[in-house]
Design a protein around this motif. Structure first.
Motif, PDB file in Angstrom:
ATOM      1  N   LEU A  69       0.820  -1.209   0.000  1.00 38.95           N
ATOM      2  CA  LEU A  69       0.000   0.000   0.000  1.00 38.95           C
ATOM      3  C   LEU A  69       0.856   1.262   0.000  1.00 38.95           C
ATOM      4  CD1 LEU A  69      -2.819  -1.055   2.474  1.00 38.95           C
ATOM      5  CD2 LEU A  69      -3.071  -0.593   0.025  1.00 38.95           C
ATOM      6  N   TYR A  72       3.723   0.236  -4.591  1.00 38.73           N
ATOM      7  CA  TYR A  72       3.302  -0.992  -5.262  1.00 38.73           C
ATOM      8  C   TYR A  72       4.447  -1.958  -5.545  1.00 38.73           C
ATOM      9  CZ  TYR A  72      -1.304   1.081  -6.045  1.00 38.73           C
ATOM     10  OH  TYR A  72      -2.542   1.629  -5.880  1.00 38.73           O
ATOM     11  N   LEU A 116      -5.418  -5.473   1.952  1.00 35.05           N
ATOM     12  CA  LEU A 116      -5.624  -4.718   0.711  1.00 35.05           C
ATOM     13  C   LEU A 116      -7.105  -4.418   0.486  1.00 35.05           C
ATOM     14  CD1 LEU A 116      -3.069  -6.439  -1.712  1.00 35.05           C
ATOM     15  CD2 LEU A 116      -2.817  -4.276  -0.478  1.00 35.05           C
ATOM     16  N   SER A 119      -8.235  -1.737   2.870  1.00 39.83           N
ATOM     17  CA  SER A 119      -7.726  -0.407   2.479  1.00 39.83           C
ATOM     18  C   SER A 119      -8.671   0.276   1.505  1.00 39.83           C
ATOM     19  CB  SER A 119      -6.337  -0.533   1.850  1.00 39.83           C
ATOM     20  OG  SER A 119      -6.417  -1.049   0.532  1.00 39.83           O
TER      21      SER A 119
END
Length: 199
Positions: A69, A72, A116, A119
């Protein structure tokens, strides 16, 4: 730096090797003077590797997701972390992956996916915004600027005025290919170390 020392000790290396990183003038300049954010994913990557060596798949997955995050490119570490998680005395059959501790690998993978996915709920940017950033990065990235510029200049000299062969794009493909070969080499080396000598 303390995490790096811990990682070195866990893998049986001299903790003094951390001096190479700690006293590197480029690291000091880039972090303190240029305020590059790369220190954040580096912290999480080292923490993920410490967790992988310590056989803590959930912590490894969470910290690796936080690194991804942040930047990448940290996703490149995922296969190495999985190989480290798979390593353990008596866990591996010499010729196959059938005895790999699947729970560890699945636990790490699920932790990465969960963080992920979470997020996306927390971060306010839109999917289009993420896609625009990723597209911009893929079209303009330069890795190892010295090598990139050298290849760029060579391609520019040989292509001349031929606009069908954009030097920047060719240089990106070549440097990206070199990077992919280096990563593949490290993965194969790590894989064969995990497998051990053939019986």
């Amino acid at each position: 730096l303390l995490l790096l020392i811990r990682l070195l000790r866990l893998v049986g290396q001299s903790a003094g090797a951390a001096v190479v990183y700690g006293w590197c003038p480029v690291v000091i300049k880039e972090i303190t003077n240029s305020a590059h954010i790369d220190v954040v994913p580096c912290f999480f990557v080292v923490l993920a590797l410490v967790a992988a060596v310590g056989r803590r798949p959930i912590v490894c997955g969470i910290t690796l997701a936080l690194a991804i995050l942040s930047k990448y490119y940290a996703i490149v570490v995922l296969p190495f972390a999985l190989l480290l998680l798979a390593r353990s005395s008596g866990d591996l059959v010499k010729s196959t992956f059938r005895a790999v501790p699947i729970r560890r690998l699945v636990g790490c993978g699920l932790a990465v996916i969960a963080v992920l996915a979470a997020s996306r709920l927390v971060l306010t940017e839109t999917a289009q915004s993420r896609q625009d950033v990723l597209t911009s990065f893929l079209l303009q990235w330069e890795m190892n600027a010295a090598l990139f510029m050298w290849i760029y200049k060579v391609v520019e000299i040989f292509s001349g005025a031929d606009t069908r062969l954009p030097a920047g794009e060719v240089a990106r493909w070549i440097v990206g290919g070199i990077f992919a070969l280096v990563v593949a080499g490290f993965l194969l080396r790590s894989y064969f170390r995990v497998q051990g000598p053939a019986s």
